[in-house]
Design an enzyme around this catalytic site. Structure first.
Site, PDB file in Angstrom:
ATOM      1  N   TYR A 179     -48.419  15.007 -23.933  1.00 24.47           N
ATOM      2  CA  TYR A 179     -49.738  14.471 -23.530  1.00 24.47           C
ATOM      3  C   TYR A 179     -50.094  14.831 -22.096  1.00 24.47           C
ATOM      4  CZ  TYR A 179     -46.601  10.689 -21.995  1.00 24.47           C
ATOM      5  OH  TYR A 179     -45.567   9.975 -21.445  1.00 24.47           O
ATOM      6  N   LYS A 180     -49.223  15.585 -21.413  1.00 27.35           N
ATOM      7  CA  LYS A 180     -49.518  16.012 -20.042  1.00 27.35           C
ATOM      8  C   LYS A 180     -50.186  17.385 -20.108  1.00 27.35           C
ATOM      9  CE  LYS A 180     -46.039  12.927 -18.275  1.00 27.35           C
ATOM     10  NZ  LYS A 180     -44.650  12.686 -17.893  1.00 27.35           N
ATOM     11  N   ARG A 220     -50.905  12.329  -5.339  1.00 26.95           N
ATOM     12  CA  ARG A 220     -50.410  13.411  -6.190  1.00 26.95           C
ATOM     13  C   ARG A 220     -51.575  14.110  -6.868  1.00 26.95           C
ATOM     14  NH1 ARG A 220     -46.342  12.400 -11.190  1.00 26.95           N
ATOM     15  NH2 ARG A 220     -48.364  11.812 -12.044  1.00 26.95           N
ATOM     16  N   PHE A 235     -37.141  10.951 -13.085  1.00 22.67           N
ATOM     17  CA  PHE A 235     -38.164  10.036 -13.601  1.00 22.67           C
ATOM     18  C   PHE A 235     -37.490   8.733 -14.068  1.00 22.67           C
ATOM     19  CE2 PHE A 235     -41.240   8.594 -16.785  1.00 22.67           C
ATOM     20  CZ  PHE A 235     -42.432   8.771 -16.106  1.00 22.67           C
ATOM     21  N   ASP A 292     -35.316  17.838 -18.991  1.00 25.31           N
ATOM     22  CA  ASP A 292     -36.573  17.157 -19.265  1.00 25.31           C
ATOM     23  C   ASP A 292     -37.695  18.065 -18.752  1.00 25.31           C
ATOM     24  OD1 ASP A 292     -38.868  15.582 -19.312  1.00 25.31           O
ATOM     25  OD2 ASP A 292     -37.731  13.730 -19.017  1.00 25.31           O
TER      26      ASP A 292
HETATM   27  C1  LIG Z   1     -44.024  11.561 -18.306  1.00 27.83           C
HETATM   28  C2  LIG Z   1     -42.546  11.645 -18.352  1.00 27.83           C
HETATM   29  C3  LIG Z   1     -41.820  10.949 -19.316  1.00 27.83           C
HETATM   30  C4  LIG Z   1     -42.537  10.025 -20.259  1.00 27.83           C
HETATM   31  O1  LIG Z   1     -41.771   9.457 -21.267  1.00 27.83           O
HETATM   32  P1  LIG Z   1     -42.512   8.634 -22.412  1.00 27.83           P
HETATM   33  O2  LIG Z   1     -41.429   8.242 -23.324  1.00 27.83           O
HETATM   34  O3  LIG Z   1     -43.536   9.545 -23.011  1.00 27.83           O
HETATM   35  O4  LIG Z   1     -43.202   7.476 -21.789  1.00 27.83           O
HETATM   36  C5  LIG Z   1     -40.445  11.124 -19.340  1.00 27.83           C
HETATM   37  N1  LIG Z   1     -39.823  11.935 -18.449  1.00 27.83           N
HETATM   38  C6  LIG Z   1     -40.520  12.611 -17.499  1.00 27.83           C
HETATM   39  C7  LIG Z   1     -39.800  13.504 -16.546  1.00 27.83           C
HETATM   40  C8  LIG Z   1     -41.897  12.472 -17.418  1.00 27.83           C
HETATM   41  O5  LIG Z   1     -42.579  13.132 -16.487  1.00 27.83           O
END
Ligand SMILES: *Cc1c(COP(=O)(O)O)cnc(C)c1O
Length: 401
Positions: free
Chosen positions: A225-226, A372, A123, A200
């Site tokens: 939040y996911k 997706r 990411f 992560d």
């Molecule tokens: C959604 C996501 C993030 C989001 O990071 P934020 O700091 O909340 O914006 C980070 N890493 C991965 C792998 C994600 O899917």
């Protein structure tokens, strides 16, 4: 349809869907892996907090409950979705900020080692933070090249690590392809090289069972939040294995992560335990909504959640194969290697996504030309998958005619 060929009628978790705001509407939601729907319980919970705790208890709330909430909810996360014993998880800043703190803590705990290993398709925020940490600490990034429809496999990691590796940074489920990494095996490979590993979990937590303690993971971070439905900007969590808690410190030395903040002492001394990963005042309001989702996930059980998740993604792939000519599946076909979403490739998918959003069918778009489909297990029905993919078919036909 008879129950035997109606997958929703056979789904033991089907009744959970009614607990989410908007489930009564025809809108098709395929983006619960970016922002989970709110639970109906969340509105009243927040209103009660404002009236009763914030409005009623005022500053006393800190002593009574709020101060400990990052650790209390951290332990709940550990028990329900992380496979982590108490005292190792805390809720705090954004995932990005916690990635920074955890990476800095980890590389400082492996002095003399010069490299951070990560993959080219991790990411963006993970790659950007790693780049910043490497520059700040004089380290080198060692990149693993991966197929955008796959992810990091054991042989690729084994080639990349060695006595120079301080830290391995990996995503459990790849945000683009949904590739599900073999976290236990990859952790073992990192450890054999003497490195620490930071997972992560943003795209797995709440949809794929996680066993941080059993897998011998060192550190982990993840979004709430996911698949944890904590709401936009809900704070992330960080896990530090008990055996490392004395060894790992973090660079943002704030009073809320210090021993006895209200002594207001002259120098920073990190709190004992995982609380040291905190920096400033915890975002209390932002932590409330995820508690409702954790309750539901505990009631449903993560194994049942995963079973439904696999069934939903299998259903979507079967429909794509049979009804969407010219579309290819850019996610692993083997269910045990796939997380909770499916990516479908076609050159027209960017336009298809825009057209679908305008008709209340909400998938996501990811380059290169991937549609997706995030299928959040408790809030998505099989009928929704059918109807959404039918809209994809009609839209693709119209746009490519
Ligand atoms: C959604 C996501 C993030 C989001 O990071 P934020 O700091 O909340 O914006 C980070 N890493 C991965 C792998 C994600 O899917």
């Amino acid at each position: 349809m008879s129950p035997s060929d109606d997958p929703d009628a056979r789904d033991p978790l089907a009744p959970f869907r009614d607990l989410f705001v908007g489930s009564e509407q025809p809108l098709v939601y395929f983006d619960g892996n970016s922002l989970g729907r709110p639970l109906r319980a969340t509105g009243p919970r927040l209103a009660e907090f404002v009236e009763g705790e914030w409005g009623g208890r005022l500053i006393r709330g800190w002593d009574e409950r709020w101060f400990d909430l990052p650790e209390v909810i951290g332990d709940d996360l550990g028990r329900v979705v992380l496979g982590a014993g108490p005292g190792q998880t805390v809720v705090g800043d954004s995932t990005t900020v916690l990635l920074y703190k955890a990476m800095r803590g980890a590389v400082a705990a492996r002095p003399g080692r010069t490299e951070i290993v990560l993959d080219r398709d991790n990411f963006p925020t993970d790659r950007y933070v790693a780049d910043g940490v490497a520059r700040e600490c004089g380290l080198t990034l060692r990149w693993i090249e991966v197929d955008t429809a796959g992810g990091v496999e054991a042989d690729l990691l084994a080639e990349a690590v060695g006595p120079q590796t301080a830290l391995v940074l990996l995503s459990h489920v790849a945000y683009r392809s949904a590739h599900l990494a073999d976290a236990r095996e990859l952790t073992r490979i990192a450890h054999d090289a003497g490195a620490l590993v930071l997972w992560d979990l943003s795209h797995s937590v709440g949809s794929v069972p996680v066993e941080l303690d059993a897998w011998d993971v060192d550190l982990a971070v993840g979004c709430t939040y996911k698949y944890l439905n904590g709401g936009p900007g809900a704070p992330a969590f960080v896990y530090v294995a008990e055996r490392l808690l004395d060894e790992v410190t973090q660079p943002v030395q704030g009073w809320m992560g210090a021993t006895d903040p209200f002594l207001m002492g002259p120098d920073y001394r990190p709190a004992a335990g995982v609380r040291r990963m905190l920096s400033g005042t915890p975002p209390v309001i932002g932590m409330l909504a995820m508690q409702d989702m954790l309750c539901l996930l505990e009631k449903a059980g993560m194994d049942a959640v995963r079973a439904k998740s696999v069934a939903l993604t299998e259903h979507a792939i079967a429909l794509a194969d049979s009804r969407l000519p010219g579309v290819s599946v850019a996610s692993p076909r083997e269910p045990s290697r796939r997380g909770g979403h499916v990516t479908l490739n076609h050159p027209a998918m960017r336009e298809v996504t825009a057209a679908l959003w305008a008709q209340d069918v909400i998938p996501d778009y990811r380059d290169p030309h991937g549609l997706r489909l995030g299928l959040s297990p408790l809030s998505t029905s099989f009928a929704e998958v059918e109807s959404g993919l039918e809209s994809v078919r009609v839209t693709l036909e119209r746009l490519t005619a």
